[in-house]
Scaffold this motif. Structure first.
Motif, short mmCIF file in Angstrom:
data_model
loop_
_atom_site.label_atom_id
_atom_site.label_comp_id
_atom_site.label_asym_id
_atom_site.label_seq_id
_atom_site.Cartn_x
_atom_site.Cartn_y
_atom_site.Cartn_z
N THR A 1 21.52 50.78 -20.35
CA THR A 1 21.27 49.60 -21.18
C THR A 1 21.70 48.36 -20.41
N GLU B 1 19.17 42.89 -14.09
CA GLU B 1 20.15 43.11 -15.16
C GLU B 1 21.05 44.31 -14.91
N VAL C 1 26.50 42.08 -26.41
CA VAL C 1 26.08 41.44 -27.66
C VAL C 1 26.15 42.42 -28.83
N GLU C 2 25.65 43.65 -28.62
CA GLU C 2 25.63 44.62 -29.71
C GLU C 2 27.02 45.08 -30.10
N GLN D 1 24.22 42.88 -20.62
CA GLN D 1 24.27 41.77 -21.57
C GLN D 1 24.00 42.26 -22.99
N SER D 2 23.03 43.16 -23.12
CA SER D 2 22.70 43.70 -24.45
C SER D 2 23.86 44.51 -25.02
#
Length: 455
Positions: free
Chosen positions: A158, A398, A165-166, A161-162
């Motif tokens: 994943t 990413e 945030v999650e 950054q995601s």
């Protein structure tokens, strides 16, 4: 004219909420708690009007209140509405005078009637019932627990950054739910989930290049873990402080953190991780013998001894054999033992590539490839190093995390060695590394700072 007395009026007066302005907030709070308890959204918005409340106090009601109101009243006072809207029980009769005469010593003390005893007992039971009724639906806690576990297991595939945030969303939900339960088991579960969330955000912050934020979040994880004495999380977070100290060129402090954590790590996986971190710290100190001893200890741990963090959740909290081999390659690299470094890095790549695509860690594969290239360059094997770097260059921006960027800096240093820097192949590889490093996970977003984390 005397105002009619009901049991509801008497109980409300004793609790200090007889006035409508005091009673209504208590009624609505009890409705919300009851809604959570029974998982019934219809109860959550229940309220009471001033005229309706006035009729309740006087008992001037022709029919029973609405069933929802009856449920809320019962939750507040632990008595049915029919009893609350009726007259209070009569006081107990006084004992005969002849008996009172023999109670001289007793009568010199403050007198408490049977009615007061019963009312006090009922009030205490009612408050205890209110407190006990404040708990979350088990499904709400389980959903948060599963969310953190899923994010930890999917961390390797994943965008970082995601993940950040999650996980931040999960921690926010935990914080909002903490005041809604008085059950110790649920409070402990929420503390653990909050600590795990901070630990995951610490990993993400490090990968995004913010070591200060990573350190702050790791301390937050420790703060959540200590009150519930959760040894696996305490061990993981202490190990993370050691890793951060290692990357910050504080190897002595890293060793201190590991030493403090070793008595907390009960599982083989947790112990293996700490031994590997210790090996890297000792490598910075140039202690060949201790590096070898710590790496041998990694291999000797009993991985059948498990815990609920490193093993049952695993993922970013785990420490797989390929991560152990990659870490060994880095330790040997720091010591300048290029042959050992190459062997360990090749072993890490063999293990990670032997996994299914879904369970393969792109992060481990890329970092081990960079370590392998650096080891091959140290041994003068330029062509093999170029081949080793190919998987790295396919990574999207990413997934170019900060640990990989640090390893690529080491590759650049090796390419500048006197025997290589003038060759066309070395120049070409150096240019590719430089171009590749222009975009990374850190450059895609502003790395999170302590103010943003609310940790």
């Amino acid at each position: 004219m005397d105002v009619p007395e009901t049991l509801l009026r008497l109980l409300a007066r004793r609790r200090g909420i007889e006035a409508f302005g005091a009673f209504r907030p208590e009624f609505e709070r009890a409705a919300r708690a009851l809604s959570e308890q029974d998982n019934d959204p219809d109860v959550r918005g229940a309220t009471v009007g001033e005229r309706q409340y006035a009729r309740w106090l006087t008992g001037e009601v022709k029919n029973q209140p609405h069933p929802v109101a009856c449920r809320v009243l019962r939750a507040m006072f632990d008595r049915p509405a029919s009893e609350l809207l009726g007259p209070p029980p009569p006081p107990s009769p006084h004992p005969p005078r002849a008996v009172l005469a023999s109670w001289g010593a007793v009568l010199s003390q403050p007198q408490i009637t049977e009615e007061e005893l019963l009312m006090t007992a009922n009030d205490a039971a009612s408050h205890a019932g209110d407190a006990a009724s404040q708990f979350l639906a088990p499904e709400a806690v389980e959903l948060l627990r599963r969310s953190v576990a899923s994010l930890a297991r999917d961390y390797h595939r994943t965008p970082v950054q995601s993940v950040f945030v999650e996980v931040r969303k999960v921690r926010g939900q935990v914080e909002r739910r903490m005041p809604l339960t008085h059950r110790p088991d649920q409070s402990s579960a929420l503390y653990l989930i909050a600590g795990q969330s901070c630990a995951l955000m610490a990993s993400a912050a490090f990968d995004l290049g913010s070591r200060k934020a990573a350190e702050t979040l790791t301390y937050a994880a420790l703060a959540y873990a200590r009150p519930i004495d959760h040894h696996p999380l305490l061990a993981w977070a202490s190990g993370n402080l050691a890793l951060l100290a290692y990357w910050d060129d504080r190897p002595g402090q890293a060793i201190d953190y590991v030493t403090a954590a070793q008595s907390l790590a009960r599982s083989g996986t947790g112990q293996a991780r700490l031994h590997a971190i210790s090996a890297r710290a000792h490598a910075h100190l140039g202690d060949h013998a201790e590096v070898a001893r710590q790496l041998a200890a990694v291999e000797d741990v009993d991985r059948s001894v498990r815990d609920d963090l490193h093993d049952d959740i695993g993922g970013e909290f785990g420490f797989t054999p390929e991560r152990a081999a990659m870490s060994a390659g880095t330790s040997w690299q720091v010591l300048g033992e290029s042959q050992h470094a190459v062997i360990a890095s090749q072993r890490a790549l063999e293990l990670v590539r032997g996994r299914s695509q879904a369970s393969r860690s792109v992060k481990v594969e890329a970092e081990a490839s960079a370590d392998l290239a650096a080891g091959l360059l140290a041994a003068g094997e330029l062509e093999e190093a170029v081949l080793a770097m190919e998987p790295v260059f396919t990574l999207p921006a990413e997934q170019r995390v900060d640990g990989l960027m640090s390893r690529l800096a080491n590759v650049r240093v090796r390419l500048a060695a006197p025997g290589l820097r003038r060759t066309q192949a070395a120049i070409s590889l150096a240019e590719r590394v430089e171009d590749f490093a222009l975009t990374s996970a850190r450059t895609l977003v502003a790395a999170p700072g302590p103010r943003e984390l609310d940790a």
